[in-house]
Design a protein around this motif. Structure first.
Motif, PDB file in Angstrom:
ATOM      1  N   THR A 214      17.107 -16.134 -13.919  1.00 43.74           N
ATOM      2  CA  THR A 214      17.664 -15.095 -14.788  1.00 43.74           C
ATOM      3  C   THR A 214      19.122 -14.807 -14.470  1.00 43.74           C
ATOM      4  O   THR A 214      19.936 -14.567 -15.366  1.00 43.74           O
ATOM      5  CB  THR A 214      16.843 -13.796 -14.660  1.00 43.74           C
ATOM      6  OG1 THR A 214      15.465 -14.093 -14.895  1.00 43.74           O
ATOM      7  CG2 THR A 214      17.307 -12.767 -15.673  1.00 43.74           C
ATOM      8  N   HIS A 323      14.119 -14.928 -22.193  1.00 42.14           N
ATOM      9  CA  HIS A 323      14.906 -14.372 -21.089  1.00 42.14           C
ATOM     10  C   HIS A 323      16.145 -13.632 -21.589  1.00 42.14           C
ATOM     11  O   HIS A 323      16.645 -12.726 -20.918  1.00 42.14           O
ATOM     12  CB  HIS A 323      15.331 -15.491 -20.133  1.00 42.14           C
ATOM     13  CG  HIS A 323      14.325 -15.797 -19.072  1.00 42.14           C
ATOM     14  ND1 HIS A 323      14.085 -14.951 -18.007  1.00 42.14           N
ATOM     15  CD2 HIS A 323      13.502 -16.857 -18.900  1.00 42.14           C
ATOM     16  CE1 HIS A 323      13.159 -15.484 -17.230  1.00 42.14           C
ATOM     17  NE2 HIS A 323      12.790 -16.629 -17.749  1.00 42.14           N
ATOM     18  N   LYS A 381       9.982 -12.802 -17.527  1.00 42.72           N
ATOM     19  CA  LYS A 381      10.213 -12.466 -16.118  1.00 42.72           C
ATOM     20  C   LYS A 381       8.935 -12.614 -15.289  1.00 42.72           C
ATOM     21  O   LYS A 381       8.983 -13.036 -14.133  1.00 42.72           O
ATOM     22  CB  LYS A 381      10.729 -11.026 -16.005  1.00 42.72           C
ATOM     23  CG  LYS A 381      12.175 -10.840 -16.427  1.00 42.72           C
ATOM     24  CD  LYS A 381      12.586  -9.384 -16.248  1.00 42.72           C
ATOM     25  CE  LYS A 381      14.047  -9.157 -16.585  1.00 42.72           C
ATOM     26  NZ  LYS A 381      14.426  -7.723 -16.419  1.00 42.72           N
TER      27      LYS A 381
END
Length: 402
Positions: A214, A323, A381
């Motif tokens: 991320t 994401h 996530k």
């Protein structure tokens, strides 16, 4: 562990879903404590060199690159059809220089695992087995024959339909043989793993989806004017062209009729000349060609479409879009292998009218689209952390080697 990863195209630069899947997996394995070497071919279609790979990646991964010329032409297709038992899209990756470097690596390095990225390096399996006594694993990005079988069904040209049928049969024959050639299977979706098990794969297997970092995602690009939608995908991959043409022919006119001012931003490399020309002249379409950063491109537009009609494996760009907190509208084939829910994480539509309605609904109700994006981000996530997934893969290999 000391792991050799073999790829038919360079993981860097990550210009498509396949290269990104390999790169993130290799970085994850290195961050999980493994020593990782990548041996890869570089061609005119997928060029790379050590000079362009950033230092922070080379500090994690040792790259060895063999430069080759890969030719595809009508005489080559004909020769392959008549005189070879291998699929042409696999046979073209046979390189004597690559084979020599592979043997040198296997003789000089103490690897515990050799991991092959996809089916395209199948011809080298006998060489690997001859010079390596450790664990040989294949990481399947797709069930390859299914892609061409579905393309065949959507093809109108009889000669092309016949060739795709022939190609799919050859690929399926190889996929049925894998259990005899490797010691382990790593699939990026559970449906793909189940196909191999149901078709005779008896060795250890695991599903490890594509992971993301991320912190590496670029999301600070200037947004485009609202309303707008976007698409990104390699435009030299037939399923992408097929799906995008379907959207332009059948879905886009319906959307334009309801929202005349809407813009459609498209990014993708190596588009066929006639198709690129169409994208550049059609009203309200902005064709960007190849972009330097997929995440920066996606960040500019709140709504992402994935109109895939044929394919296998996992759509990497969907994971990236999740994401990036994007609102995603996709076909059911595009989300195959991702355990998401319609109207909770994204919207799924397969018919032109349904797809158009889904796009218009999130434009007319931005709060609904934002909630979908928020849910998608939380899901990504929780399920696609690259280092966590690399630890799972490492543990899988260690258990087999015990």
């Amino acid at each position: 562990m000391n792991i050799l990863v073999i790829s038919h195209k360079p993981p860097y630069p990550p210009v498509d879903g396949g290269t990104l899947a390999t790169l993130n997996m290799c970085i994850g394995l290195a961050k999980a404590g493994n020593r990782v070497t990548v041996l890869t071919l570089s061609s005119q279609k997928h060029p790379s060199s050590l000079d362009i790979i950033p230092d922070h990646i080379q500090n994690l991964i040792n790259f060895e690159i063999v430069h080759t010329t890969i030719k595809t032409n009508i005489p080559g297709y004909i020769r392959n059809f008549l005189f070879s038992k291998r699929p042409y899209n696999i046979e073209r990756y046979i390189s004597l220089s690559f084979k020599r470097l592979l043997i040198k690596n296997l003789r000089n390095q103490d690897y515990q695992v050799v991991q092959i990225e996809g089916l395209y390096l199948y011809p080298y399996l006998k060489t690997i087995r001859r010079h390596f006594k450790g664990l040989i694993s294949i990481r399947t990005h797709n069930v390859e024959h299914q892609i061409w079988d579905k393309i065949k069904k959507n093809e109108n040209s009889k000669p092309r339909q016949l060739y795709f049928k022939f190609l799919a049969k050859r690929l399926a024959r190889i996929e049925h043989k894998l259990s005899k050639m490797v010691d382990a299977l790593v699939s990026i979706t559970e449906p793909d793993r189940q196909w191999f098990i149901n078709n005779g794969f008896t060795k250890p297997s695991i599903t490890i989806p594509v992971g993301y970092f991320t912190d590496d995602i670029t999301s600070d690009a200037d947004p485009v004017d609202f309303p707008s939608i976007c698409y990104i995908g390699a435009l030299d991959w037939l399923p992408n062209i097929e799906g995008l043409k379907w959207f332009l022919d059948w879905v886009w006119p319906i959307i334009q009729a309801e929202i005349p001012g809407i813009e459609f931003h498209i990014a993708g490399r190596n588009a066929p000349e006639d198709f690129a020309e169409r994208l550049m002249i059609e009203r309200n379409i902005i064709f960007h060609g190849q972009v330097a950063s997929a995440s920066a491109f996606l960040s500019r537009c709140p709504i992402m479409i994935v109109p895939l009609l044929s394919g296998s494996g996992l759509r990497i760009k969907i994971i990236e879009g999740m994401h990036l907190n994007r609102t995603i509208i996709a076909t059911s084939i595009a989300v195959k292998g991702i355990d998401v829910k319609h109207k909770e994480h994204l919207l799924i539509a397969d018919k032109p009218e349904e797809f158009a309605h889904a796009v218009c609904s999130v434009i007319n109700d931005p709060s609904f689209g934002k909630q979908l994006g928020k849910n998608a981000l939380e899901y990504a996530k929780s399920n696609f952390d690259a280092v966590k997934l690399a630890h799972e893969l490492t543990n899988f290999y260690e258990k087999i080697l015990q």
